[in-house]
Motif scaffolding. Structure first.
Motif, mmCIF file in Angstrom:
data_model
loop_
_atom_site.group_PDB
_atom_site.id
_atom_site.type_symbol
_atom_site.label_atom_id
_atom_site.label_comp_id
_atom_site.label_asym_id
_atom_site.label_seq_id
_atom_site.Cartn_x
_atom_site.Cartn_y
_atom_site.Cartn_z
ATOM 1 N N SER A 1 -38.008 2.812 -25.243
ATOM 2 C CA SER A 1 -37.408 2.488 -24.349
ATOM 3 C C SER A 1 -37.043 2.214 -23.336
ATOM 4 O O SER A 1 -37.631 1.469 -22.149
ATOM 5 C CB SER A 1 -36.171 2.524 -25.260
ATOM 6 N N LEU A 2 -36.957 3.822 -23.296
ATOM 7 C CA LEU A 2 -36.848 4.191 -21.807
ATOM 8 C C LEU A 2 -37.695 4.653 -20.697
ATOM 9 O O LEU A 2 -38.075 4.052 -19.435
ATOM 10 C CB LEU A 2 -36.462 5.590 -21.566
ATOM 11 N N ALA A 3 -38.997 4.531 -21.032
ATOM 12 C CA ALA A 3 -40.015 4.476 -20.726
ATOM 13 C C ALA A 3 -40.430 3.229 -20.142
ATOM 14 O O ALA A 3 -40.948 2.881 -18.515
ATOM 15 C CB ALA A 3 -41.742 5.022 -21.133
ATOM 16 N N ALA A 4 -40.228 2.232 -21.138
ATOM 17 C CA ALA A 4 -40.391 0.904 -20.179
ATOM 18 C C ALA A 4 -39.609 0.123 -19.275
ATOM 19 O O ALA A 4 -39.961 -0.384 -18.484
ATOM 20 C CB ALA A 4 -40.509 0.228 -21.975
ATOM 21 N N LEU A 5 -38.183 0.683 -19.986
ATOM 22 C CA LEU A 5 -37.900 -0.021 -18.634
ATOM 23 C C LEU A 5 -38.065 1.047 -16.656
ATOM 24 O O LEU A 5 -37.586 0.317 -16.042
ATOM 25 C CB LEU A 5 -36.100 0.800 -18.821
ATOM 26 N N ASP A 6 -39.012 1.877 -17.464
ATOM 27 C CA ASP A 6 -38.773 3.042 -15.921
ATOM 28 C C ASP A 6 -39.937 1.625 -15.373
ATOM 29 O O ASP A 6 -39.790 1.831 -14.353
ATOM 30 C CB ASP A 6 -39.372 4.518 -16.003
ATOM 31 N N GLY A 7 -40.139 1.175 -16.047
ATOM 32 C CA GLY A 7 -41.377 0.791 -15.650
ATOM 33 C C GLY A 7 -41.508 -0.918 -15.213
ATOM 34 O O GLY A 7 -41.897 -1.005 -14.188
ATOM 35 N N GLU A 8 -40.603 -1.181 -15.866
ATOM 36 C CA GLU A 8 -40.883 -3.042 -15.405
ATOM 37 C C GLU A 8 -39.154 -3.328 -14.311
ATOM 38 O O GLU A 8 -39.359 -3.455 -13.061
ATOM 39 C CB GLU A 8 -38.891 -3.502 -16.558
ATOM 40 N N LEU A 9 -38.763 -1.839 -13.808
ATOM 41 C CA LEU A 9 -37.647 -1.220 -13.209
ATOM 42 C C LEU A 9 -38.492 -1.485 -11.496
ATOM 43 O O LEU A 9 -38.806 -1.289 -10.966
ATOM 44 C CB LEU A 9 -36.906 0.018 -13.437
ATOM 45 N N ARG A 10 -40.024 -0.639 -11.941
ATOM 46 C CA ARG A 10 -40.703 0.210 -10.362
ATOM 47 C C ARG A 10 -41.212 -1.145 -10.599
ATOM 48 O O ARG A 10 -42.018 -1.068 -9.078
ATOM 49 C CB ARG A 10 -41.791 1.058 -11.494
ATOM 50 N N GLN A 11 -42.137 -1.710 -11.349
ATOM 51 C CA GLN A 11 -42.679 -3.219 -11.212
ATOM 52 C C GLN A 11 -41.871 -4.240 -9.876
ATOM 53 O O GLN A 11 -41.951 -4.753 -9.578
ATOM 54 C CB GLN A 11 -42.452 -4.057 -11.854
ATOM 55 N N ARG A 12 -40.271 -3.722 -9.994
ATOM 56 C CA ARG A 12 -39.713 -3.857 -8.977
ATOM 57 C C ARG A 12 -38.898 -3.747 -8.140
ATOM 58 O O ARG A 12 -37.677 -3.626 -7.242
ATOM 59 C CB ARG A 12 -38.313 -4.264 -9.916
ATOM 60 N N GLY A 13 -39.727 -2.771 -7.418
ATOM 61 C CA GLY A 13 -39.320 -2.469 -5.862
ATOM 62 C C GLY A 13 -38.447 -0.885 -6.806
ATOM 63 O O GLY A 13 -37.536 -0.187 -5.610
ATOM 64 N N SER A 14 -37.775 -0.785 -7.521
ATOM 65 C CA SER A 14 -37.287 0.813 -8.476
ATOM 66 C C SER A 14 -37.764 1.446 -9.029
ATOM 67 O O SER A 14 -38.994 2.492 -8.876
ATOM 68 C CB SER A 14 -35.528 0.440 -9.317
ATOM 69 N N GLY A 15 -36.224 2.028 -10.086
ATOM 70 C CA GLY A 15 -36.959 3.386 -10.961
ATOM 71 C C GLY A 15 -36.082 3.784 -11.598
ATOM 72 O O GLY A 15 -34.832 3.388 -11.209
ATOM 73 N N LEU A 16 -36.425 4.297 -13.197
ATOM 74 C CA LEU A 16 -35.232 5.198 -13.796
ATOM 75 C C LEU A 16 -34.874 6.474 -13.915
ATOM 76 O O LEU A 16 -36.020 6.649 -14.001
ATOM 77 C CB LEU A 16 -35.248 4.233 -14.747
ATOM 78 N N LEU A 17 -33.634 7.234 -13.047
ATOM 79 C CA LEU A 17 -33.491 8.462 -13.517
ATOM 80 C C LEU A 17 -32.969 8.560 -14.983
ATOM 81 O O LEU A 17 -32.111 7.532 -14.959
ATOM 82 C CB LEU A 17 -32.603 8.755 -12.203
ATOM 83 N N VAL A 18 -33.429 9.601 -15.518
ATOM 84 C CA VAL A 18 -33.442 10.232 -16.957
ATOM 85 C C VAL A 18 -32.746 11.319 -16.861
ATOM 86 O O VAL A 18 -33.294 12.331 -16.607
ATOM 87 C CB VAL A 18 -33.769 9.839 -17.412
#
Ligand SMILES: Cc1cc2nc3c(=O)[nH]c(=O)nc-3n(C[C@H](O)[C@H](O)[C@H](O)COP(=O)(O)OP(=O)(O)OC[C@H]3O[C@@H](n4cnc5c(N)ncnc54)[C@H](O)[C@@H]3O)c2cc1C
Length: 472
Positions: free
Chosen positions: A61-78
Motif C-alpha cells: 500500500s505504501l509503495a502504491a501511495l508513493d507511486g501515486e504521489l510521484r505521478q503528481r510531482g511529489s513522493g512519500l517519505l517513510v
C-alpha cells in the motif's frame, strides 16, 4: 511560502481525503508515513500487533501511495520510529509551518495525536477521519448514539445519500527543497524480521495492497462482474474471492474511502435498482460505522475482559486449548479449517470468523481478549473498532443488551459446508476420510483417526447430537 507536512496513517490514498485536499493550497508539501517497529513485538496478550500478512499488504500500500504521489510531482517519505518524536524534529529541521492529518478514534492513536498536539500546538491540523458518517453527519452527539445496532441503523440510515467524495488531485505541491536527503527505500519484510509470506493458491483474498488495486476491486464488484447484486445470497460463503466484496483490507488501511464506496453503491442503485443484496451491503457498511462510533464513545473500555458491560462474566481461562485453537488443532474441523486459513492467508470469511470466535468463547471457555489479539496479529483487514467490537459482541460483553449469541459449530458446518469442500481445502489430512465423516472425524476408530494425524475432539457437545451422521 507555506510549507506543510501531510501525515498519512490509516488513510493510504489520495481519493476523497480531506487532508490531501487541504494540502493542495501549500507551496511545498512533504507526505509522510511513520512505521513503528514496536508493532512487531508481542503485546501484553502475547500476540504481535502486526503479522506478516498485514505487513506485506501495508508495504504494498505504501509503495502504491508513493507511486501515486510521484505521478503528481511529489513522493512519500517513510520513516521508522515513534511519530510523536519524529514529526516535531522534522518540522524543526525542515522549517515546516503546519502538519495536516486525519483524526482518530482508537485510544492509543488518540493519545499519540494528543501528545503531538501538545508539542506542535495549532500547527497540527486534524481533519475528519475515516468513517463513512462523520461526527457532523450524525443526528446526535456520539455519546448519545444507541448501543444497539438496529436502533443505530434506524437513526442514521436516512443520512446516507449525502456524500460527494472529492477525487484525487491531478497535481500536488512539490517537495520541500531540503527533504530529499531524508528519502530511502521501503524496508523489506525480511529487514523487519518477518520473512516473506508464502503465496497460497487457495486464498480467498488473491489481491494486492494499494489504492489502484482497491479501485479496481470496487469497479469489478459494483460495475463489471456486479457481484454486489448477489451479495445477500453469497455473503455467508466460506471460500472463494467472490462470496463477498473483499473490500475490508483496503477500507481498514484507508486505501479505499468508505464514502467513495457508499457513493458508488448509491450510483449503482440509481442505475440498476436496489435489491436485497445492495441493501445488505449498506447494512454491512453501517456495522463498520456502528463499531467505529462505539469505540469513539467508550474508548479503552472496549478492550477490557468484561467489555462495555462491567457486570457481564465472559470466560477468563487460558490453557492449552487456546494454543490448539490458534494452531487449528482443536479436533473440530470447521473451526480448524478457519484458523488454518487465517494463519496461511490473513483472511477469513465473516461466517468463518463468527464460528471460530464463538467456539473459542462458548465451547472452549477461553478468554476472548486473547482470541481478539490473535486476530489482530493475523488479519489483513484488522481494524481496532471492528475486531474488538465483533469479539466483544460474540463474548456477550458489548453494548448490546442481548446475552451472548450461541453458535452450534457442527450445525454451522452442516449448513455452510454441506459437502465438506471447505474443510477438505484447509485440512489435507482429512481428504482420505469418507466425505460423510469429514465434519465428524472424531467418530472414526482410534487407529483410523491416528493414521490421519488429525487430533481427536475431547468431548462431543450434547447439542451436536442432531447433526451427527445418522449411523452414529
Ligand atoms: C470476530 C470477528 C472479528 C472481525 N474483525 C474485523 C476486523 O478487524 N476488520 C474488519 O474490517 N472486519 C472485521 N470483522 C467483520 C467482518 O467479518 C469483515 O469485515 C468481513 O468479513 C470482511 O470481508 P468483506 O470485505 O468481503 O465483507 P463484506 O461482507 O463484503 O462487507 C463489506 C464491508 O462492510 C464492513 N463489514 C461487514 N461486516 C462487518 C462487521 N460485522 N463488522 C464491521 N464491519 C463489517 C467491512 O468493512 C466490509 O469490508 C470481524 C468479524 C468477526 C466476527
Amino acid at each position: 511560502m507555506r510549507r506543510v507536512l501531510l501525515w498519512f496513517k490509516q488513510d493510504l490514498r489520495l481519493d476523497d481525503h480531506p487532508a490531501v485536499q487541504a494540502a493542495m493550497a501549500a507551496d511545498r508539501l512533504l507526505p509522510l508515513y511513520v512505521f513503528d517497529p514496536a508493532l512487531l513485538q508481542p503485546g501484553p496478550l502475547g500476540s504481535r500487533r502486526l503479522g506478516v500478512h498485514r505487513a506485506r499488504f501495508l508495504m504494498e500500500s505504501l509503495a502504491a501511495l508513493d507511486g501515486e504521489l510521484r505521478q503528481r510531482g511529489s513522493g512519500l517519505l517513510v520513516l521508522q520510529g515513534r511519530a510523536e518524536q519524529l514529526i516535531p524534529r522534522l518540522v524543526e529541521q525542515l522549517d515546516l509551518d503546519e502538519v495536516l492529518t486525519l483524526d482518530e478514534i482508537a485510544p492509543e492513536e488518540c493519545a499519540q495525536l494528543a501528545a503531538l498536539q501538545r508539542t506542535l500546538g495549532p500547527a497540527l491540523q486534524r481533519l475528519p477521519g475515516n468513517e463513512m458518517l462523520r461526527a457532523a453527519d450524525l443526528p446526535c452527539p456520539p455519546a448519545q448514539l444507541p448501543g444497539v445496532f438496529s436502533r443505530f441503523r434506524e437513526l442514521v440510515e436516512q443520512r446516507l445519500s449525502v456524500f460527494q467524495p472529492r477525487p484525487a488531485p491531478a497535481r500536488l505541491p512539490a517537495l520541500p527543497d531540503n527533504a530529499s536527503a531524508y528519502f530511502g527505500a521501503l524496508p523489506s519484510l525480511s529487514q523487519l524480521g518477518l520473512g516473506e509470506p508464502i503465496g497460497v493458491p487457495n486464498s480467498a483474498f488473491p489481491f494486492s495492497g494499494g489504492e489502484p488495486a482497491a479501485q479496481a476491486r470496487l469497479r469489478d464488484y459494483l460495475w463489471l462482474s456486479q457481484g454486489v447484486r448477489q451479495y445477500q445470497e453469497t455473503r455467508n460463503g466460506l471460500a472463494g474471492s467472490e462470496s463477498s466484496s473483499k473490500l475490508s483490507p483496503w477500507l481498514a488501511n484507508g486505501s479505499l474511502s468508505p464514502r467513495r464506496l457508499a457513493a458508488e453503491l448509491r450510483r449503482h442503485e440509481a442505475q440498476y435498482g436496489s435489491n436485497d443484496s445492495t441493501r445488505g451491503l449498506w447494512q454491512a457498511l453501517l456495522w463498520r460505522d456502528f463499531f467505529h462510533w462505539t469505540l469513539a464513545r467508550h474508548g479503552a473500555a472496549l478492550f477490557r475482559g468484561d467489555g462495555l458491560k462491567a457486570t457481564a462474566r465472559a470466560p477468563r481461562q487460558l490453557d492449552q486449548r487456546f494454543e490448539q485453537w490458534c494452531q487449528g488443532r482443536t479436533g473440530m474441523p470447521l473451526v480448524d479449517a478457519g484458523m488454518r486459513e487465517l494463519a496461511a492467508t490473513g483472511y477469513l470469511s465473516s461466517r468463518g470468523r463468527q464460528v471460530v470466535a464463538a467456539y473459542l468463547v462458548g465451547d472452549l471457555q477461553q478468554d476472548w481478549r486473547h482470541g481478539a489479539a490473535w486476530f489482530e496479529e493475523h488479519l489483513l483487514d484488522y481494524d481496532p473498532a471492528s475486531n474488538w467490537g465483533n469479539w466483544a459482541y460474540l463474548a456477550g460483553v458489548a453494548s448490546d443488551p442481548q446475552r451472548r449469541p450461541t453458535f452450534n459449530a457442527l450445525r454451522q458446518a452442516r449448513q455452510y459446508d454441506p459437502d465438506a469442500t471447505y474443510v477438505s481445502l484447509w485440512l489435507p489430512e482429512l481428504r482420505d476420510v469418507p466425505q460423510a465423516l469429514r465434519h465428524t472425524p472424531f467418530l472414526l476408530s482410534h487407529p483410523q483417526l491416528d493414521a490421519t494425524g488429525y487430533p481427536r475432539l475431547q468431548r462431543i457437545p450434547e447439542d451436536w447430537k442432531p447433526y451427527l451422521p445418522s449411523a452414529a
